[in-house]
Design a protein around this motif. Structure first.
Motif, mmCIF file in Angstrom:
data_model
loop_
_atom_site.group_PDB
_atom_site.id
_atom_site.type_symbol
_atom_site.label_atom_id
_atom_site.label_comp_id
_atom_site.label_asym_id
_atom_site.label_seq_id
_atom_site.Cartn_x
_atom_site.Cartn_y
_atom_site.Cartn_z
ATOM 1 N N GLU A 117 2.486 -5.860 3.777
ATOM 2 C CA GLU A 117 3.306 -5.626 4.968
ATOM 3 C C GLU A 117 2.902 -4.340 5.687
ATOM 4 O OE1 GLU A 117 7.290 -6.013 3.455
ATOM 5 O OE2 GLU A 117 7.203 -8.217 3.581
ATOM 6 N N ARG A 118 2.523 -3.331 4.899
ATOM 7 C CA ARG A 118 2.141 -2.075 5.517
ATOM 8 C C ARG A 118 0.829 -2.231 6.281
ATOM 9 N NH1 ARG A 118 0.263 2.835 3.600
ATOM 10 N NH2 ARG A 118 0.703 4.291 5.290
ATOM 11 N N LEU A 119 -0.095 -3.003 5.691
ATOM 12 C CA LEU A 119 -1.369 -3.261 6.384
ATOM 13 C C LEU A 119 -1.111 -3.988 7.691
ATOM 14 C CD1 LEU A 119 -3.481 -4.292 3.269
ATOM 15 C CD2 LEU A 119 -3.990 -2.371 4.807
ATOM 16 N N GLU A 120 -0.250 -4.998 7.661
ATOM 17 C CA GLU A 120 0.094 -5.714 8.901
ATOM 18 C C GLU A 120 0.648 -4.736 9.933
ATOM 19 O OE1 GLU A 120 2.772 -8.965 8.367
ATOM 20 O OE2 GLU A 120 1.289 -10.247 7.376
ATOM 21 N N ASP A 121 1.576 -3.880 9.479
ATOM 22 C CA ASP A 121 2.196 -2.923 10.405
ATOM 23 C C ASP A 121 1.146 -2.030 11.065
ATOM 24 O OD1 ASP A 121 4.657 -3.901 9.815
ATOM 25 O OD2 ASP A 121 5.269 -2.246 8.511
ATOM 26 N N VAL A 122 0.214 -1.525 10.240
ATOM 27 C CA VAL A 122 -0.794 -0.614 10.779
ATOM 28 C C VAL A 122 -1.670 -1.342 11.810
ATOM 29 C CG1 VAL A 122 -2.904 0.646 10.181
ATOM 30 C CG2 VAL A 122 -0.818 0.980 8.824
#
Ligand code: PHE
Length: 334
Positions: A117-122
């Protein structure tokens, strides 16, 4: 004479019944009033001694009526007292369950889901969109459309799980997220700025750094005039956004059938260590063509790397297998 006594005894008896303040007291009153030694029993004994039959009859009738009224009064009083006593008992025995505070145990996303999810956000922050593709793929999407024809040596690195479906070798569990590149190009018209996270499969024996089932995130940009400089700049922007300002990236020459030129990208930690992150390169013209686009008009870059690997590095996990051991003592730390 006797009738007066009975009437008086009745009045007193009724007062006595009303005065009883508990069922125990009422029981005592009942024995006293209606028992063998009670006033009415005594009157009854005296009845026989009365001279006139009329007096006997009237006395008997009055006595019957009096004892019936006392019995009725006792029953009514008993019902009231019993109800009151029951209410008191219930109140005393009540369990206030709202006072027992068992704090609910709240779960959280798995360490790999958090990284995903953090990768998607970035990447969303960098202007990318998110797409997903199927885990069961055809040989064409997983290899051939990615410029990896049958018997291409690069296939041997993939340790593919084939499905017992259709022509032998035609259906498989995708070995990387790159087939989603083809699906995205077939579906959308450029400009394309897309990341594609998902689960991938390789027939490998698990060890501290490898799993047979793991996760990758793929990046694909297709637009006019895209160059290697855009790729390097995107990797650098991602590195700073995901890891922090103290981190930098580098590209090293490498080989993938679906990119030309191809590279591997590494990330340098503030302590000076280099982490190998993933593969990248300029999308091969054959791949652009397989996606249904004209490589004379469109160019692009692609990259792909492991999500589990990112979670492992970010949290300093020693062994990737621990992340899937379903051991709460491990999982609750993240
Ligand atoms: N698909 C490659 C792998 O799984 C990674 C990669 C993606 C390389 C995109 C280049 C471009 O190793």
């Amino acid at each position: 004479m006797m009738l007066d006594h009975v009437a008086t005894a009745l009045r007193e008896a009724l007062v006595r019944v009303e005065a009883a303040s508990s069922t125990a007291e009422l029981r005592a009153a009942e024995t006293e009033l209606l028992g063998k030694r009670g006033p009415f029993a005594q009157f009854k004994a005296q009845l026989g001694a009365l001279a006139s039959p009329a007096d006997k009859r009237d006395g008997g009738r009055a006595l019957n009526e009096a004892t019936q009224r006392v019995s009725a009064a006792l029953a009514a009083r008993r019902a009231d007292l019993a109800a009151a006593e029951r209410a008191i008992q219930l109140e005393a025995e009540r369990l206030d369950l709202t006072e027992v505070r068992i704090a609910p145990r709240r779960g959280h996303a798995h360490i790999v889901t958090q990284a995903w999810e953090r990768l998607e956000d970035v990447f969303i922050g960098l202007g990318f969109q998110v797409a997903e593709g199927p885990e069961v793929e055809t040989d064409w999407y997983n290899f051939e459309a990615l410029n990896t024809p049958p018997n291409h040596p690069a296939r041997s690195e993939h340790d593919t799980f084939y499905l017992d479906y259709g022509t032998p070798g035609s259906t498989l569990l995708r070995t990387h997220t790159s087939p989603v590149q083809i699906r995205v190009m077939q579906t959308l018209t450029p400009p394309i700025y897309m990341v594609m996270p998902g689960r991938v499969f390789r027939n490998e024996t698990a060890d501290a750094t490898h799993l047979a089932v793991f996760h990758q995130i793929e990046g694909l940009v297709v637009d006019r005039g895209i160059t290697l400089a855009h790729l390097a700049g995107t990797i650098e922007a991602f590195t700073k956004a995901f890891f922090g300002d103290g981190f930098t990236s580098r590209l090293r020459p490498s080989y993938f059938p679906f990119t030309e030129p191809s590279g591997e990208f590494d990330i340098r930690t503030p302590r000076g260590d280099w982490l190998e992150i993933g593969g990248c390169g300029m999308v091969h013209p054959n791949v652009i063509r397989a996606g249904g686009l004209d490589p004379e008009e469109w160019s692009g870059f692609a990259f792909g790397f492991g999500i589990d690997r990112m979670a492992k590095e970010r949290h300093g996990v020693g062994d990737v297998r621990e992340m899937y051991s379903n051991d709460l003592r491990f999982l609750e730390q993240f």
